[in-house]
Design a protein around this motif. Structure first.
Motif, PDB file in Angstrom:
ATOM      1  N   LYS A  19       1.292-105.549 -23.826  1.00  0.00           N
ATOM      2  CA  LYS A  19       1.684-105.768 -22.424  1.00  0.00           C
ATOM      3  C   LYS A  19       0.939-106.962 -21.836  1.00  0.00           C
ATOM      4  CE  LYS A  19       3.038-101.041 -21.310  1.00  0.00           C
ATOM      5  NZ  LYS A  19       2.799 -99.874 -20.458  1.00  0.00           N
ATOM      6  N   ASP A  38       6.383-104.310 -17.427  1.00  0.00           N
ATOM      7  CA  ASP A  38       5.610-103.159 -17.901  1.00  0.00           C
ATOM      8  C   ASP A  38       6.503-101.937 -18.102  1.00  0.00           C
ATOM      9  OD1 ASP A  38       3.245-104.558 -18.031  1.00  0.00           O
ATOM     10  OD2 ASP A  38       2.486-103.826 -16.106  1.00  0.00           O
ATOM     11  N   GLY A  39       7.473-101.759 -17.200  1.00  0.00           N
ATOM     12  CA  GLY A  39       8.406-100.639 -17.343  1.00  0.00           C
ATOM     13  C   GLY A  39       9.243-100.760 -18.599  1.00  0.00           C
ATOM     14  N   SER A  40       9.731-101.961 -18.857  1.00  0.00           N
ATOM     15  CA  SER A  40      10.535-102.190 -20.066  1.00  0.00           C
ATOM     16  C   SER A  40       9.710-101.973 -21.320  1.00  0.00           C
ATOM     17  CB  SER A  40      11.087-103.619 -20.072  1.00  0.00           C
ATOM     18  OG  SER A  40      11.987-103.808 -19.024  1.00  0.00           O
ATOM     19  N   LEU A  41       8.488-102.445 -21.309  1.00  0.00           N
ATOM     20  CA  LEU A  41       7.624-102.291 -22.478  1.00  0.00           C
ATOM     21  C   LEU A  41       7.176-100.847 -22.675  1.00  0.00           C
ATOM     22  CD1 LEU A  41       5.530-105.564 -22.151  1.00  0.00           C
ATOM     23  CD2 LEU A  41       7.366-105.081 -23.790  1.00  0.00           C
ATOM     24  N   SER A  42       7.105-100.090 -21.598  1.00  0.00           N
ATOM     25  CA  SER A  42       6.726 -98.683 -21.706  1.00  0.00           C
ATOM     26  C   SER A  42       7.791 -97.880 -22.445  1.00  0.00           C
ATOM     27  CB  SER A  42       6.488 -98.077 -20.324  1.00  0.00           C
ATOM     28  OG  SER A  42       5.342 -98.647 -19.746  1.00  0.00           O
ATOM     29  N   THR A  43       9.052 -98.297 -22.327  1.00  0.00           N
ATOM     30  CA  THR A  43      10.122 -97.560 -23.006  1.00  0.00           C
ATOM     31  C   THR A  43      10.005 -97.646 -24.527  1.00  0.00           C
ATOM     32  OG1 THR A  43      11.668 -99.428 -22.958  1.00  0.00           O
ATOM     33  CG2 THR A  43      11.744 -97.899 -21.094  1.00  0.00           C
ATOM     34  N   THR A  68       5.898-105.602 -12.855  1.00  0.00           N
ATOM     35  CA  THR A  68       6.259-104.186 -12.814  1.00  0.00           C
ATOM     36  C   THR A  68       7.463-103.907 -13.700  1.00  0.00           C
ATOM     37  OG1 THR A  68       5.413-104.041 -10.557  1.00  0.00           O
ATOM     38  CG2 THR A  68       6.868-102.270 -11.281  1.00  0.00           C
ATOM     39  N   ASN A 106       6.899 -97.919 -25.968  1.00  0.00           N
ATOM     40  CA  ASN A 106       5.501 -97.566 -26.238  1.00  0.00           C
ATOM     41  C   ASN A 106       4.650 -98.766 -26.639  1.00  0.00           C
ATOM     42  OD1 ASN A 106       6.047 -94.800 -25.738  1.00  0.00           O
ATOM     43  ND2 ASN A 106       6.860 -94.608 -27.812  1.00  0.00           N
ATOM     44  N   ALA A 107       4.792 -99.870 -25.913  1.00  0.00           N
ATOM     45  CA  ALA A 107       3.976-101.055 -26.173  1.00  0.00           C
ATOM     46  C   ALA A 107       2.518-100.748 -25.844  1.00  0.00           C
ATOM     47  CB  ALA A 107       4.463-102.224 -25.330  1.00  0.00           C
ATOM     48  N   THR A 108       1.638-101.329 -26.623  1.00  0.00           N
ATOM     49  CA  THR A 108       0.206-101.129 -26.395  1.00  0.00           C
ATOM     50  C   THR A 108      -0.252-101.966 -25.199  1.00  0.00           C
ATOM     51  OG1 THR A 108      -0.463-102.966 -27.800  1.00  0.00           O
ATOM     52  CG2 THR A 108      -0.150-100.813 -28.880  1.00  0.00           C
ATOM     53  N   PRO A 109      -1.405-101.645 -24.629  1.00  0.00           N
ATOM     54  CA  PRO A 109      -1.928-102.464 -23.535  1.00  0.00           C
ATOM     55  C   PRO A 109      -2.104-103.933 -23.938  1.00  0.00           C
ATOM     56  CG  PRO A 109      -3.103-100.384 -23.600  1.00  0.00           C
ATOM     57  CD  PRO A 109      -2.222-100.433 -24.822  1.00  0.00           C
TER      58      PRO A 109
END
Length: 113
Positions: free
Chosen positions: A59, A46-51, A43, A53-56
Motif C-alpha cells: 500500500k 487503500d480500499g481497492s488494495l484491501s480487497t 482512500t 489483502n495487500a500488505t502495508p
C-alpha cells in the motif's frame, strides 16, 4: 516516468491475479486499482488494495506511485488513459479475453458434444 506507471500497474494486476489464483479476477482488479491510483485518492486506493489483502508495504509503495501520478497532473493521467485504452482494445487483448470467457463458460455449463 509516465510509461513506468503503466508498466507498474500491469505488473501489479498480474501479481494480484496470481495471488488470488484466479485469472478471471485479474482484469477487474487491475482496472479497479489502476482507476483508484489515477484518481488520486489515497482512500480509494487503500480500499481497492484491501480487497486483495495487500500488505502495508505494498500500500505504501503504490501510494508513492499515486503521488507521482498526482505530481504529473492531468496530462500524465490522460496519456496513461490513452495507453490503457490502446492496450485494452488491442486485437490481442480482446482475443485473449474472449478465449478466457469461452473456457470459463465451458467449465460452468454442461455442453454435450
Amino acid at each position: 516516468m509516465k510509461g513506468t506507471l503503466a508498466v507498474l500497474a500491469l505488473l501489479l494486476s498480474g501479481e494480484l491475479g496470481l495471488q488470488r489464483g484466479e485469472s478471471v479476477v485479474t482484469c477487474p482488479i487491475f482496472y479497479e486499482v489502476f482507476g483508484a491510483l489515477s484518481l488520486g485518492s489515497r482512500t480509494l486506493l487503500d480500499g481497492s488494495l484491501s480487497t486483495v489483502n495487500a500488505t502495508p508495504a505494498e500500500k505504501e509503495a503504490l501510494g508513492k506511485v499515486q503521488d507521482c501520478y498526482n505530481e504529473g497532473g492531468l496530462t500524465a493521467k490522460t496519456l496513461d488513459l490513452q495507453a490503457m485504452t490502446s492496450i485494452t482494445t488491442s486485437p490481442e487483448c480482446i482475443s485473449h479475453s474472449l478465449v478466457t470467457v469461452k473456457e470459463n463458460l465451458k467449465s460452468v455449463l454442461p455442453i454435450d458434444r
